[in-house]
Design a protein around this motif. Structure first.
Motif, PDB file in Angstrom:
ATOM      1  N   GLN A  30     -10.876 -39.723 -11.286  1.00  0.00           N
ATOM      2  CA  GLN A  30     -12.318 -39.799 -11.516  1.00  0.00           C
ATOM      3  C   GLN A  30     -13.061 -40.143 -10.236  1.00  0.00           C
ATOM      4  O   GLN A  30     -14.076 -39.504  -9.897  1.00  0.00           O
ATOM      5  CB  GLN A  30     -12.611 -40.839 -12.600  1.00  0.00           C
ATOM      6  N   LEU A  31     -12.578 -41.132  -9.501  1.00  0.00           N
ATOM      7  CA  LEU A  31     -13.235 -41.542  -8.272  1.00  0.00           C
ATOM      8  C   LEU A  31     -13.168 -40.450  -7.212  1.00  0.00           C
ATOM      9  O   LEU A  31     -14.165 -40.172  -6.525  1.00  0.00           O
ATOM     10  CB  LEU A  31     -12.599 -42.823  -7.742  1.00  0.00           C
ATOM     11  N   GLN A  32     -12.012 -39.823  -7.081  1.00  0.00           N
ATOM     12  CA  GLN A  32     -11.860 -38.775  -6.073  1.00  0.00           C
ATOM     13  C   GLN A  32     -12.799 -37.602  -6.352  1.00  0.00           C
ATOM     14  O   GLN A  32     -13.457 -37.081  -5.436  1.00  0.00           O
ATOM     15  CB  GLN A  32     -10.399 -38.320  -6.036  1.00  0.00           C
ATOM     16  N   GLN A  33     -12.867 -37.192  -7.606  1.00  0.00           N
ATOM     17  CA  GLN A  33     -13.744 -36.076  -7.965  1.00  0.00           C
ATOM     18  C   GLN A  33     -15.218 -36.449  -7.774  1.00  0.00           C
ATOM     19  O   GLN A  33     -16.021 -35.639  -7.286  1.00  0.00           O
ATOM     20  CB  GLN A  33     -13.488 -35.660  -9.415  1.00  0.00           C
ATOM     21  N   GLU A  34     -15.573 -37.672  -8.137  1.00  0.00           N
ATOM     22  CA  GLU A  34     -16.961 -38.119  -8.009  1.00  0.00           C
ATOM     23  C   GLU A  34     -17.412 -38.130  -6.557  1.00  0.00           C
ATOM     24  O   GLU A  34     -18.485 -37.598  -6.214  1.00  0.00           O
ATOM     25  CB  GLU A  34     -17.106 -39.517  -8.609  1.00  0.00           C
ATOM     26  N   TYR A  35     -16.598 -38.727  -5.670  1.00  0.00           N
ATOM     27  CA  TYR A  35     -17.001 -38.832  -4.269  1.00  0.00           C
ATOM     28  C   TYR A  35     -16.900 -37.490  -3.554  1.00  0.00           C
ATOM     29  O   TYR A  35     -17.694 -37.194  -2.664  1.00  0.00           O
ATOM     30  CB  TYR A  35     -16.172 -39.899  -3.557  1.00  0.00           C
ATOM     31  N   ARG A  37     -17.475 -34.589  -5.021  1.00  0.00           N
ATOM     32  CA  ARG A  37     -18.639 -33.838  -5.495  1.00  0.00           C
ATOM     33  C   ARG A  37     -19.903 -34.279  -4.768  1.00  0.00           C
ATOM     34  O   ARG A  37     -20.741 -33.459  -4.386  1.00  0.00           O
ATOM     35  CB  ARG A  37     -18.791 -34.029  -7.007  1.00  0.00           C
ATOM     36  N   LYS A  38     -20.045 -35.580  -4.547  1.00  0.00           N
ATOM     37  CA  LYS A  38     -21.234 -36.110  -3.866  1.00  0.00           C
ATOM     38  C   LYS A  38     -21.146 -35.962  -2.351  1.00  0.00           C
ATOM     39  O   LYS A  38     -22.107 -36.266  -1.654  1.00  0.00           O
ATOM     40  CB  LYS A  38     -21.405 -37.587  -4.222  1.00  0.00           C
ATOM     41  N   TYR A  42     -15.390 -42.692   0.267  1.00  0.00           N
ATOM     42  CA  TYR A  42     -15.159 -43.844  -0.606  1.00  0.00           C
ATOM     43  C   TYR A  42     -14.834 -45.114   0.184  1.00  0.00           C
ATOM     44  O   TYR A  42     -14.083 -45.084   1.164  1.00  0.00           O
ATOM     45  CB  TYR A  42     -13.989 -43.524  -1.536  1.00  0.00           C
TER      46      TYR A  42
END
Length: 342
Positions: A30-35, A37-38, A42
């Motif tokens: 989740q964190l990898q995909q979120e950062y 995408r943005k 991290y």
């Protein structure tokens, strides 16, 4: 029979390396995909690039003032997680007394299946890079997935702790950081036992043999363990001299090593049982019988010499089982997932 300590574990409590618990509730995917995408990099707030993550007692006040946390991309132009596979010859110990941890890493490099569990392959400095990595350990009865950012403590542009001999390879330094996170800080790794790290890398079942009480058949147990792909480590006793004193024979006092092989060689009228040992410093070797330059190698057949002997200053060496039991204090054998031998 040699005295043994057995570490048993509960089974199926914490899933598997493929389905571990999230350490501190952090979800890598989740964190990898979120950062990614943005398009942001991290920073781990739960193990931040700070003095607290290093811990007390490792560095002087002057050294701590010079620490700069840097990402691999700031240290080299082409950072890689892994270069040409993972090997026990890849890394060097830094300013941290964690030879026990390095000895365990060296042991698991023989098991690609274990290395791929501990160092998941779904991450790199290229595809979807967001400054975030993760590693897996068996801790307190559970498999845990540990998320970190890739900032690493440096002084004058050099990594302070574990580092690779290949300047652009970073899996050892990041693995050490993840383990420091589950321990609380880097300082918490300053001293330990090989069997702790072997267990935490595998969830395996461990036995410790006291070598001064070792029976004749211990080498046979080591040979069987090697054939079953068990992992082995050992340590030397701490003498009256300062820590990490190198004895005239080349052995380091109060130091952890990996056992990387066993073999038999034939001399005229005699069979000799040998043990291959690896110093996780990457240099510093035994210089007695059966060492790299020992004349005894001239007495064995060409085939045995070709198979066993590697005349390199790489920290790995052979010695007789008799000398091994004399110079080392204990042997740890970690049996990975099969039943524990009787």
């Amino acid at each position: 029979m040699p005295r043994a300590r057995t570490k048993r574990r509960k089974t199926d409590v914490g899933g598997s390396p493929a389905n571990p618990m999230m350490f501190l509730g952090q979800d890598f995917q989740q964190l990898q995909q979120e950062y990614s995408r943005k398009k942001e990099i991290y920073t781990d707030e739960k193990f931040p690039p700070s003095k607290r993550s290093i811990g007390a007692g490792l560095l002087s006040r002057a050294e701590m003032a010079k620490v700069v946390w840097m990402r691999p991309s700031e240290l080299v132009e082409d950072p890689c997680l892994i270069v040409d596979g993972k090997s026990r010859f890849d890394f060097s110990q830094g300013e941290l007394g964690n030879c026990w941890f390095l000895a365990a890493i060296a042991a698991i490099t023989f098991r690609k299946d274990i290395m791929d569990e501990v160092v998941p392959q779904d991450q790199s400095f290229e595809k979807d890079y967001a400054g975030i990595f993760h590693f897996r350990f068996w801790r307190n009865g559970h498999w845990v997935d540990v998320v970190i950012d890739d900032t690493l403590p440096t002084i004058d542009g050099q990594l302070i702790f574990l580092h690779c001999k290949t300047r652009n390879e970073f899996w050892p330094a990041l693995l050490e950081k993840a383990y420091a996170k589950v321990c609380g800080c880097y300082a918490a790794m300053n001293g330990g036992y090989v069997y702790n790290a072997l267990r935490d890398f595998t969830g395996g079942v461990q036995k410790t043999f006291i070598l001064c009480k070792a029976a004749e058949e211990l080498w046979d147990k080591m040979d069987q363990a090697a054939k079953n792909n068990a992992l082995m480590g050992c340590s030397t006793p701490q003498g009256a001299t300062p820590a990490n004193t190198v004895l005239p024979c080349g052995i380091v006092e109060g130091h952890a090593y990996s056992v990387t092989g066993v073999a038999k060689v034939v001399l005229p009228h005699k069979v000799v049982k040998l043990v291959r040992v690896f110093n996780p410093w990457g240099d510093g070797e035994w210089n007695g019988d059966w060492s790299d330059k020992s004349s005894l190698w001239n007495k064995v057949c060409d085939e045995d010499r070709k198979i066993c002997l590697q005349e390199k200053e790489d920290g790995e060496f052979w010695m007789s089982m008799k000398d091994f039991c004399c110079k080392y204090e204990d042997l740890d054998i970690c049996y990975v997932r099969p039943k524990l031998p009787a």
